[in-house]
Scaffold this motif. Structure first.
Motif, PDB file in Angstrom:
ATOM      1  N   ASP A   1       0.818  -1.203   0.000  1.00 15.29           N
ATOM      2  CA  ASP A   1       0.000   0.000   0.000  1.00 15.29           C
ATOM      3  C   ASP A   1       0.857   1.260   0.000  1.00 15.29           C
ATOM      4  N   LYS A   2       1.908   1.250   0.805  1.00 13.34           N
ATOM      5  CA  LYS A   2       2.740   2.437   0.962  1.00 13.34           C
ATOM      6  C   LYS A   2       4.138   2.164   0.442  1.00 13.34           C
TER       7      LYS A   2
ATOM      8  N   ASP B   1      10.107   9.012   6.516  1.00 12.03           N
ATOM      9  CA  ASP B   1       8.940   8.222   6.116  1.00 12.03           C
ATOM     10  C   ASP B   1       8.546   7.246   7.222  1.00 12.03           C
TER      11      ASP B   1
ATOM     12  N   HIS C   1       5.136   7.272   9.490  1.00 12.75           N
ATOM     13  CA  HIS C   1       4.327   6.050   9.546  1.00 12.75           C
ATOM     14  C   HIS C   1       4.054   5.660  11.002  1.00 12.75           C
TER      15      HIS C   1
ATOM     16  N   PRO D   1       6.483   1.813   5.039  1.00 10.78           N
ATOM     17  CA  PRO D   1       6.567   2.092   3.597  1.00 10.78           C
ATOM     18  C   PRO D   1       7.729   1.298   2.984  1.00 10.78           C
TER      19      PRO D   1
END
Length: 168
Positions: free
Chosen positions: A54-55, A68, A72, A136
């Motif tokens: 998804d990420k 990142d 998250h 991610p």
């Protein structure tokens, strides 16, 4: 005509012939510019994520990836983030390395500076890091080991050094 005059006449004739040939060669040249060569068509570079992700992170260094990862972690723990500047004396500070594979899964953690006076904080940080997976996916690096500093308040709330609002 003597021999010298004949040689001069032949030389003049040869010179005229060469000049004519050169003029004819130049006359065949075009002054119209040629169209530019066609540029090769290149598709934009798209790094496809591994299936089912998804990420993704486009970071190219561990330092860039940690932003990142911190974002998250914050999104998964919104009710546990200390809001505002932290007080000068914190309950615990720890520096943790986290290894993330190409799919965003945590493969290992290792403490660079563990808050050994608060073993419950060590366990809670490790649990929090693992519970937030998958992270991610580091698609441009394949896998990544990043480091962040955990600033822990005695209320059980925290900030990460990457996104801290500072201290008083």
């Amino acid at each position: 005509m003597n021999l010298l005059q004949q040689s001069r006449a032949r030389l003049a004739t040869l010179g005229l012939a060469l000049a004519s040939a050169f003029a004819a060669l130049l006359g065949g040249c075009t002054s119209t510019p040629l169209p530019p060569p066609a540029k090769p068509v290149t598709a934009p570079v798209v790094i496809a994520p591994p299936t089912g992700l998804d990420k993704m992170s486009q970071a190219v260094t561990p330092y860039a990836y940690r932003r990142d990862a911190a974002s998250h972690l914050y999104s998964k723990n919104t009710d546990r983030i200390y809001l505002g500047k932290m007080p000068p004396l914190l309950y615990a500070i720890g520096v943790l390395q986290v290894e993330v594979d190409g799919r965003g899964r945590v493969t290992s953690t290792s403490w660079m500076r563990a808050p050994t006076h608060a073993p419950e904080v060590i366990a809670e940080i490790e649990r929090t890091v693992r519970a937030a997976a998958p992270y991610p996916a580091p698609v441009r690096m394949g896998r990544v080991t990043y480091t962040d500093t955990w600033l822990w308040h005695r209320s059980g709330t925290f900030q990460l050094d990457t996104l801290t609002e500072g201290q008083y």
